[in-house]
Enzyme design. Structure first.
Site, PDB file in Angstrom:
ATOM      1  N   ASP A 129      58.027  -2.011  55.563  1.00  0.00           N
ATOM      2  CA  ASP A 129      57.163  -2.575  54.523  1.00  0.00           C
ATOM      3  C   ASP A 129      58.076  -3.125  53.419  1.00  0.00           C
ATOM      4  OD1 ASP A 129      54.470  -1.331  52.360  1.00  0.00           O
ATOM      5  OD2 ASP A 129      55.518  -3.252  52.517  1.00  0.00           O
ATOM      6  N   TYR A 146      54.026   3.896  49.270  1.00  0.00           N
ATOM      7  CA  TYR A 146      52.708   3.265  49.096  1.00  0.00           C
ATOM      8  C   TYR A 146      52.729   1.947  49.843  1.00  0.00           C
ATOM      9  CZ  TYR A 146      48.790   0.907  46.720  1.00  0.00           C
ATOM     10  OH  TYR A 146      47.622   0.235  46.439  1.00  0.00           O
ATOM     11  N   LYS A 204      54.301 -10.314  47.245  1.00  0.00           N
ATOM     12  CA  LYS A 204      54.941 -10.457  45.939  1.00  0.00           C
ATOM     13  C   LYS A 204      55.792 -11.733  45.831  1.00  0.00           C
ATOM     14  CE  LYS A 204      54.808  -5.446  45.345  1.00  0.00           C
ATOM     15  NZ  LYS A 204      53.932  -5.141  44.188  1.00  0.00           N
TER      16      LYS A 204
END
Ligand code: KE4
Length: 431
Positions: free
Chosen positions: A241, A146, A269
């Site tokens: 990623d 994802y 994050k």
């Protein structure tokens, strides 16, 4: 005694009238685990407390950012200090350059970096940059990975898409989806076959170097190396990623752990310390193509927001201290060792694993190497485990297709309590 969730129930009834599903991000709705979400009042260290006063040991950590634990004094002080200067200017500040320097110093493949406001923005921008630089359209991703909800990447995705069994999503034009190929994670041979056939059309291959959105699935030996060699051979860009793995599995991210140098890296994050931040970066000649230096356009009103920069700087200053990852990984190892012992003692069909302080627990006895393997997990068992652990005071991601995050605030007593709780829940489930 069963925990009281009265206030969360009331708040959820109000929320669902005003907010789709009552939440601002689907996976928070806890639909797949048959509960309503606990509405949170506050958090501190590794503890999170809901609106009914129930305290939990937190392994979600806001889905990764809270590597220091909640309300770390240095982060709170940094935000307070910058707050005195204002909240947003829409103009450059010294703070953006300071965070950029911390990222460049830590991540070997990054010579220049652009701040954005989310992981989705980071991957969406990195994809556009790769297409702009190569003049090609085709993107390759991997099932179960994802990368946020940008149209080009919301195909065969993990995380909330997997949890909610959404295959892609309505609203994504075929013309867009057809430009993205999703292959099998950890299948080097399958990848080489595709690159042999159409590598010269591939703008970029984007991968979670350690997958965290189909549950935690590490790369098998040779997989990342194959992605690197094939993209180099075909003139495609390799995008790591590292929104989840960046500053999590090692100070320099998975690319340091596995010694691979991607062309572009996306981050998020942890670099925001809990405030909204994403970033993408890479070699100078590629990043120089981004506006206003180059022709590839990307922008953001709140990009580089001073409060978010301050929280990110304070966080990265803490985690670059000598011994930080050794201590964090030791506590993480304690958790996995404890869970594995509990699995053996109770005979529950489950597998635990970790990369650094990013951990996973699959309710299957199969070794999980890709999304199909992950989907052999017993979701009913996972849901019962989730609810049991919540009642035991352990706060987990409400999905089999997510990871657990251990923070520097998790101590041996918290880990011991978590293992005790897990064994009690496993006992009940194995009976
Ligand atoms: P955001 O747009 O949610 O900030 O980041 C998207 C993203 C990109 N890349 C990776 C590897 C990610 O894990 C994420 C987001 N992670 C999920 C947790 N699995 C966020 C939780 C949520 O969707 O609410």
């Amino acid at each position: 005694m069963a925990k009281n969730h009265h206030n969360s129930h009331e708040l959820f009834q109000k929320a669902i009238k005003l907010i789709p599903g009552g939440v601002n991000s689907p996976v928070r709705a806890c639909k797949s685990v048959g509960t309503i979400p606990a509405f949170i009042h506050h958090a501190d260290g590794c503890m999170i407390v809901d609106m009914d006063g129930n305290a939990y040991i937190d392994y979600v950590g806001s889905w990764g950012p809270m590597i220091l634990g909640h309300r770390h004094p240095a982060v709170m002080e940094a935000i307070r200090r910058v707050l005195e200067r204002g909240t947003s200017f829409g103009a450059p500040t010294d703070l953006e350059t300071e965070l950029a320097q911390l990222v460049v110093d830590a991540v070997p493949s990054i010579e220049m970096v652009r701040m954005v406001n989310s992981g989705t923005e980071a991957t969406m921008s990195a994809i556009r940059l790769a297409r702009g630089v190569t003049g090609r359209d085709l993107i390759i991703k991997f099932d179960g990975c994802y990368h946020g909800h940008a149209d080009a990447l919301l195909v065969s995705a993990g995380s909330g898409v997997a949890t909610l069994a959404i295959s892609g999503s309505p609203g994504i034009p075929d013309a867009v989806a057809s430009q993205t190929l999703s292959l099998i994670y950890n299948d080097s041979d399958g990848f080489v076959k595709i690159m042999d056939r159409m590598g010269e059309k591939v703008a970029a291959v984007i991968v979670e170097p350690v997958a965290g959105n189909m549950g935690m699935v590490p790369p098998v030996a040779g997989f990342l190396e194959t992605l690197r060699s094939e993209t180099t051979r075909c003139g495609s860009l390799l995008i790591f990623d590292e929104v989840m793995t960046g500053f999590r599995v090692a100070h320099g991210g998975a690319q340091v752990l596995y010694n691979i140098s991607p062309d572009l890296t996306t981050l998020g994050k942890i670099i925001g310390g809990g405030l909204p931040v994403g970033a993408y970066g890479g070699k100078r000649d590629i990043m120089a193509q981004i506006a206003p230096q180059g022709p590839v356009y990307q922008a953001g009103t709140l990009s580089g927001n001073p409060l978010a920069m301050a929280a990110g700087i304070a966080t990265l200053e803490q985690i670059k201290q000598p011994g930080f990852y050794e201590a964090l990984n030791a506590v993480s190892e304690m958790l996995i060792d404890g869970l594995e012992a509990a699995i053996r003692r109770t005979g529950i069909k489950a597998r635990a694993g970790r990369v650094g302080s990013m951990a996973g627990l699959f309710f299957t006895d199969k070794t999980v190497r890709n999304f199909d393997d992950a989907k052999t997990a017993d979701l009913t068992l996972f849901s019962a485990y989730y609810r049991g652990m919540l009642e035991q005071g352990i706060y987990l991601a409400p999905s089999q297709f997510e990871a657990l995050f251990i923070s520097a605030a998790h101590g041996k007593t918290h880990i011991a309590e978590t293992v005790r709780a897990a064994e009690a829940v496993f006992q009940g489930l194995a009976a």
